[in-house]
Motif scaffolding. Structure first.
Motif, PDB file in Angstrom:
ATOM      1  N   PRO A   2       2.558  14.384 -11.475  1.00 34.73           N
ATOM      2  CA  PRO A   2       2.173  12.976 -11.390  1.00 34.73           C
ATOM      3  C   PRO A   2       3.014  12.222 -10.367  1.00 34.73           C
ATOM      4  CG  PRO A   2       3.395  13.401 -13.423  1.00 34.73           C
ATOM      5  CD  PRO A   2       3.183  14.723 -12.750  1.00 34.73           C
ATOM      6  N   THR A   3       2.377  11.227  -9.762  1.00 34.44           N
ATOM      7  CA  THR A   3       3.066  10.404  -8.776  1.00 34.44           C
ATOM      8  C   THR A   3       3.961   9.400  -9.487  1.00 34.44           C
ATOM      9  OG1 THR A   3       1.194  10.605  -7.291  1.00 34.44           O
ATOM     10  CG2 THR A   3       2.703   8.807  -6.872  1.00 34.44           C
ATOM     11  N   GLU A   4       5.211   9.307  -9.038  1.00 32.22           N
ATOM     12  CA  GLU A   4       6.139   8.349  -9.637  1.00 32.22           C
ATOM     13  C   GLU A   4       5.784   6.949  -9.160  1.00 32.22           C
ATOM     14  OE1 GLU A   4      10.822   7.098  -9.352  1.00 32.22           O
ATOM     15  OE2 GLU A   4      10.239   9.124  -8.785  1.00 32.22           O
ATOM     16  N   ARG A   5       5.593   6.045 -10.114  1.00 28.76           N
ATOM     17  CA  ARG A   5       5.298   4.653  -9.766  1.00 28.76           C
ATOM     18  C   ARG A   5       6.607   3.937  -9.469  1.00 28.76           C
ATOM     19  NH1 ARG A   5       0.863   3.916  -7.639  1.00 28.76           N
ATOM     20  NH2 ARG A   5       1.167   1.703  -7.879  1.00 28.76           N
ATOM     21  N   ILE A   6       6.602   3.185  -8.400  1.00 34.19           N
ATOM     22  CA  ILE A   6       7.785   2.451  -7.975  1.00 34.19           C
ATOM     23  C   ILE A   6       7.641   1.009  -8.441  1.00 34.19           C
ATOM     24  CG2 ILE A   6       9.118   1.742  -5.945  1.00 34.19           C
ATOM     25  CD1 ILE A   6       7.810   4.225  -4.560  1.00 34.19           C
ATOM     26  N   THR A  10      11.142  -3.180  -6.109  1.00 35.92           N
ATOM     27  CA  THR A  10      11.588  -2.202  -5.113  1.00 35.92           C
ATOM     28  C   THR A  10      10.637  -2.180  -3.928  1.00 35.92           C
ATOM     29  OG1 THR A  10      12.721  -0.843  -6.754  1.00 35.92           O
ATOM     30  CG2 THR A  10      12.100   0.244  -4.702  1.00 35.92           C
ATOM     31  N   LEU A  11       9.336  -2.153  -4.202  1.00 37.36           N
ATOM     32  CA  LEU A  11       8.346  -2.168  -3.120  1.00 37.36           C
ATOM     33  C   LEU A  11       8.491  -3.434  -2.282  1.00 37.36           C
ATOM     34  CD1 LEU A  11       5.229  -0.833  -5.068  1.00 37.36           C
ATOM     35  CD2 LEU A  11       6.528   0.396  -3.309  1.00 37.36           C
ATOM     36  N   ASP A  12       8.679  -4.571  -2.943  1.00 40.86           N
ATOM     37  CA  ASP A  12       8.837  -5.835  -2.215  1.00 40.86           C
ATOM     38  C   ASP A  12      10.093  -5.840  -1.357  1.00 40.86           C
ATOM     39  OD1 ASP A  12       6.467  -6.788  -3.230  1.00 40.86           O
ATOM     40  OD2 ASP A  12       7.393  -8.142  -4.685  1.00 40.86           O
ATOM     41  N   SER A  13      11.176  -5.247  -1.854  1.00 42.21           N
ATOM     42  CA  SER A  13      12.414  -5.170  -1.075  1.00 42.21           C
ATOM     43  C   SER A  13      12.218  -4.336   0.188  1.00 42.21           C
ATOM     44  CB  SER A  13      13.544  -4.558  -1.906  1.00 42.21           C
ATOM     45  OG  SER A  13      13.902  -5.424  -2.947  1.00 42.21           O
ATOM     46  N   ILE A  14      11.537  -3.207   0.053  1.00 44.63           N
ATOM     47  CA  ILE A  14      11.278  -2.352   1.214  1.00 44.63           C
ATOM     48  C   ILE A  14      10.348  -3.076   2.186  1.00 44.63           C
ATOM     49  CG2 ILE A  14      10.261  -0.176   2.019  1.00 44.63           C
ATOM     50  CD1 ILE A  14      11.105   1.017  -0.754  1.00 44.63           C
ATOM     51  N   GLU A 100       1.840   4.995   0.437  1.00 39.76           N
ATOM     52  CA  GLU A 100       0.594   4.516  -0.170  1.00 39.76           C
ATOM     53  C   GLU A 100       0.861   3.334  -1.114  1.00 39.76           C
ATOM     54  OE1 GLU A 100      -3.274   6.686  -1.926  1.00 39.76           O
ATOM     55  OE2 GLU A 100      -1.424   7.167  -2.996  1.00 39.76           O
ATOM     56  N   GLN A 101       1.920   3.428  -1.904  1.00 44.29           N
ATOM     57  CA  GLN A 101       2.253   2.336  -2.818  1.00 44.29           C
ATOM     58  C   GLN A 101       2.682   1.087  -2.051  1.00 44.29           C
ATOM     59  OE1 GLN A 101       4.479   3.459  -6.508  1.00 44.29           O
ATOM     60  NE2 GLN A 101       4.276   5.537  -5.699  1.00 44.29           N
ATOM     61  N   GLU A 104      -0.521  -0.476  -0.825  1.00 45.03           N
ATOM     62  CA  GLU A 104      -1.218  -1.124  -1.947  1.00 45.03           C
ATOM     63  C   GLU A 104      -0.543  -2.447  -2.313  1.00 45.03           C
ATOM     64  OE1 GLU A 104      -1.152   1.770  -5.081  1.00 45.03           O
ATOM     65  OE2 GLU A 104      -2.684   3.021  -4.132  1.00 45.03           O
ATOM     66  N   ARG A 105       0.768  -2.462  -2.295  1.00 39.95           N
ATOM     67  CA  ARG A 105       1.503  -3.685  -2.639  1.00 39.95           C
ATOM     68  C   ARG A 105       1.266  -4.770  -1.589  1.00 39.95           C
ATOM     69  NH1 ARG A 105       3.018  -6.713  -6.781  1.00 39.95           N
ATOM     70  NH2 ARG A 105       4.919  -7.868  -6.345  1.00 39.95           N
ATOM     71  N   LEU A 106       1.248  -4.392  -0.326  1.00 43.43           N
ATOM     72  CA  LEU A 106       0.968  -5.345   0.736  1.00 43.43           C
ATOM     73  C   LEU A 106      -0.463  -5.886   0.599  1.00 43.43           C
ATOM     74  CD1 LEU A 106       2.052  -6.765   3.241  1.00 43.43           C
ATOM     75  CD2 LEU A 106       1.313  -4.796   4.588  1.00 43.43           C
TER      76      LEU A 106
END
Length: 196
Positions: A2-6, A10-14, A100-101, A104-106
């Motif tokens: 399974p893909t680890e969800r971030i 964290t996504l916003d920081s990156i 990909e995440q 998706e977040r963007l």
């Protein structure tokens, strides 16, 4: 597997670091910034104006998304010169699952119709004000820490153990842009992924 969800934070920081580096890297604007990619996609009197007329509801996000793509494209081109381009981690290349995440977040932010400065509070500088190299350096440096790297033909290989926390790893990769190069070439800091 399974893909680890971030986490969203964290996504916003990156994303915030990617956006500020992509913005700082523009070179077709007047005055030019670091000139790593030949774009002018954010400024009010440049590409930002075009996006405002084409996409009145999402223009701010569209311009950020496009300048981020310009940075990703140059990053991909530089990595393609490496022996194993998919066995590194850069600020703009994290591997399929993470990338990909981030996309998706963007897209989520873009659909929200909130302004980037209201949504991505982690953006360390005001990208709608004139560029200041000094402010940019402060925004990406890690206080009281110099990131060690060695210069190789493809970029700057960050030395030491690769941090597990993705947001901390992003900060270290961004900080490895310092000192800024004297020419207009993107120095592409990267971690080499370990062999399994």
């Amino acid at each position: 597997m399974p893909t680890e969800r971030i986490t969203q934070d964290t996504l916003d920081s990156i994303l915030a670091l990617q956006i500020v580096v992509a913005w700082a890297g523009e070179g077709a604007c007047d005055p030019k910034r670091l000139d790593w990619w030949r774009t002018d996609l954010i400024d009010e009197y440049g590409g930002g104006d075009l996006f405002r007329r084409l996409l009145p509801k999402t223009h701010s996000w569209a311009s950020l998304e496009t300048v981020r793509q310009a940075a990703i494209a140059l990053d991909r081109r530089k990595r393609s010169e490496m022996a194993r381009p998919d066995h590194v981690c850069t600020l703009f290349f994290w591997g399929f699952s993470v990338d990909e995440q981030l996309a998706e977040r963007l897209a989520f932010h873009k659909r929200s119709r909130e302004q980037p400065r209201d949504t991505l509070k982690q953006i360390p500088v005001d990208i709608y004000k004139p560029f200041s190299q000094a402010e940019f350096k402060i925004a990406i440096e890690i206080p009281n820490q110099k990131v060690e790297f060695k210069v190789v033909p493809s970029g700057r290989e960050v030395l030491g153990e690769m941090l597990k926390a993705l947001d901390e790893r992003a900060k270290k990769l961004a900080s490895a842009l310092l000192p800024l190069p004297q020419d207009d070439s993107y120095p592409m800091p990267f971690y080499r992924l370990e062999e399994n």
